[in-house]
Design an enzyme around this catalytic site. Structure first.
Site, PDB file in Angstrom:
ATOM      1  N   ILE A 131       3.431   8.819  -1.450  1.00  0.00           N
ATOM      2  CA  ILE A 131       4.533   7.944  -1.841  1.00  0.00           C
ATOM      3  C   ILE A 131       3.915   6.638  -2.322  1.00  0.00           C
ATOM      4  O   ILE A 131       3.095   6.032  -1.632  1.00  0.00           O
ATOM      5  CB  ILE A 131       5.505   7.695  -0.682  1.00  0.00           C
ATOM      6  CG1 ILE A 131       6.180   9.008  -0.275  1.00  0.00           C
ATOM      7  CG2 ILE A 131       6.551   6.658  -1.072  1.00  0.00           C
ATOM      8  CD1 ILE A 131       7.079   8.867   0.930  1.00  0.00           C
ATOM      9  N   MET A 134       0.831  -1.194   0.000  1.00  0.00           N
ATOM     10  CA  MET A 134       0.000   0.000   0.000  1.00  0.00           C
ATOM     11  C   MET A 134       0.873   1.255   0.000  1.00  0.00           C
ATOM     12  O   MET A 134       2.028   1.220   0.407  1.00  0.00           O
ATOM     13  CB  MET A 134      -0.914   0.014   1.234  1.00  0.00           C
ATOM     14  CG  MET A 134      -1.933  -1.114   1.264  1.00  0.00           C
ATOM     15  SD  MET A 134      -3.133  -0.994  -0.063  1.00  0.00           S
ATOM     16  CE  MET A 134      -4.183  -2.393   0.311  1.00  0.00           C
ATOM     17  N   CYS A 135       0.287   2.361  -0.408  1.00  0.00           N
ATOM     18  CA  CYS A 135       1.005   3.628  -0.500  1.00  0.00           C
ATOM     19  C   CYS A 135       0.990   4.352   0.844  1.00  0.00           C
ATOM     20  O   CYS A 135       0.451   3.868   1.830  1.00  0.00           O
ATOM     21  CB  CYS A 135       0.361   4.502  -1.572  1.00  0.00           C
ATOM     22  SG  CYS A 135       0.232   3.690  -3.186  1.00  0.00           S
ATOM     23  N   GLN A 136       1.598   5.517   0.871  1.00  0.00           N
ATOM     24  CA  GLN A 136       1.625   6.362   2.067  1.00  0.00           C
ATOM     25  C   GLN A 136       1.075   7.733   1.715  1.00  0.00           C
ATOM     26  O   GLN A 136       1.382   8.287   0.647  1.00  0.00           O
ATOM     27  CB  GLN A 136       3.051   6.505   2.584  1.00  0.00           C
ATOM     28  CG  GLN A 136       3.647   5.221   3.133  1.00  0.00           C
ATOM     29  CD  GLN A 136       3.501   5.099   4.635  1.00  0.00           C
ATOM     30  OE1 GLN A 136       3.463   6.077   5.370  1.00  0.00           O
ATOM     31  NE2 GLN A 136       3.428   3.869   5.112  1.00  0.00           N
ATOM     32  N   ASN A 148      -4.560   5.844  -1.125  1.00  0.00           N
ATOM     33  CA  ASN A 148      -3.817   4.693  -0.614  1.00  0.00           C
ATOM     34  C   ASN A 148      -4.788   3.518  -0.558  1.00  0.00           C
ATOM     35  O   ASN A 148      -5.802   3.588   0.132  1.00  0.00           O
ATOM     36  CB  ASN A 148      -3.253   5.004   0.774  1.00  0.00           C
ATOM     37  CG  ASN A 148      -2.870   3.743   1.550  1.00  0.00           C
ATOM     38  OD1 ASN A 148      -2.568   2.714   0.972  1.00  0.00           O
ATOM     39  ND2 ASN A 148      -2.911   3.830   2.863  1.00  0.00           N
TER      40      ASN A 148
END
Length: 256
Positions: free
Chosen positions: A78, A1-3, A108
């Protein structure tokens, strides 16, 4: 997963301290190496930096860490790719115009089988589920309110309706702003902190950096910071409940 990382405040403020720790998660303290981006609202304008390189080796990220851009609304992301190749067009945050204002969105999660069919105005440029979700949100808002931005209460209810529908497709944590209101939706994991007087020192989790905000602020300043995982280890962060849509304005979470 993203941030995800967001900031909303009552006076233009730089995000250098928070971004110092956040950017380390793009390949140093975490595995998110598939690009990054950040957007700053400045009046009616929006300054966006995107890079498909990991943030820990990105010269653009170094610029953002050192260059104090003051803004009341900031959204950063990110990426760890789940859908879509590693490419500039797939880097968040995404930006589109609606009702004469820029809207910025970062996501996310992972939305499965999201089949967005454009009604003719918003079309994805890249090939991520995130950008399709953003286009879907704006397309629906434009159709529901063709004459312009409605009062916040009406906008909130429709956005909540759209969000609930999209969240049925999978994990859907997001940040969304038009430079006036800052929307935050938690599907699984998001936290926030509101810094206001009396200010104190804060220490980053991802870097050995401490800032005493009392030296950098005035008593009337108020700053809300939203992140997937808390950025500091000596402050109390509030976990947003799954399924909760928050609205921040002037550094405060509004009640709905």
């Amino acid at each position: 997963m993203c941030q995800l990382l967001g900031m909303n405040c009552n006076v233009p403020t730089d995000i250098c301290f928070s971004f110092e720790g956040f950017s380390a998660r793009g390949g140093k303290t975490d595995e998110h190496r598939d690009g990054w981006g950040i957007a700053f609202f400045e009046g009616l304008g929006c300054r966006i930096f995107l890079d498909p390189k990991p943030s820990v080796i990105s010269p653009i990220a170094d610029l953002v860490k050192c260059y104090p851009i003051n803004s009341t609304h900031v959204i950063a992301h990110i990426r760890k790719a789940t859908q879509g190749k590693i490419a500039l067009e797939n880097c968040h945050p995404f930006c589109r115009e609606l009702w004469g204002r820029y809207w910025v969105f970062a996501h996310n999660g992972n939305l499965v089988d999201l089949d967005f069919k454009s009604a003719g105005f918003y079309k994805p440029v890249g090939n991520t589920d995130s950008e399709r979700a953003f286009c879907s949100i704006l397309e629906t808002l434009r159709q529901r309110f063709p004459d312009g931005k409605p009062p916040l209460e009406q906008l909130y209810l429709v956005l909540k309706e759209i969000t609930t529908s999209l969240a049925e497709k999978g994990v859907f944590n997001y940040l969304l702003s038009d430079g006036e209101h800052f929307f935050t939706y938690c599907s699984t994991k998001l936290s926030y902190i509101v810094r206001q007087a009396p200010f104190a020192a804060a220490h980053l989790v991802d870097e050995d950096v401490t800032v005493d905000f009392q030296e950098l602020t005035t008593p009337s300043d108020r700053v809300a910071v939203i992140a997937t995982i808390p950025l500091t280890d000596n402050e109390v962060w509030t976990q947003i409940k799954p399924g909760e849509l928050l609205v921040f304005q002037d550094g405060l979470s509004l009640n709905f």
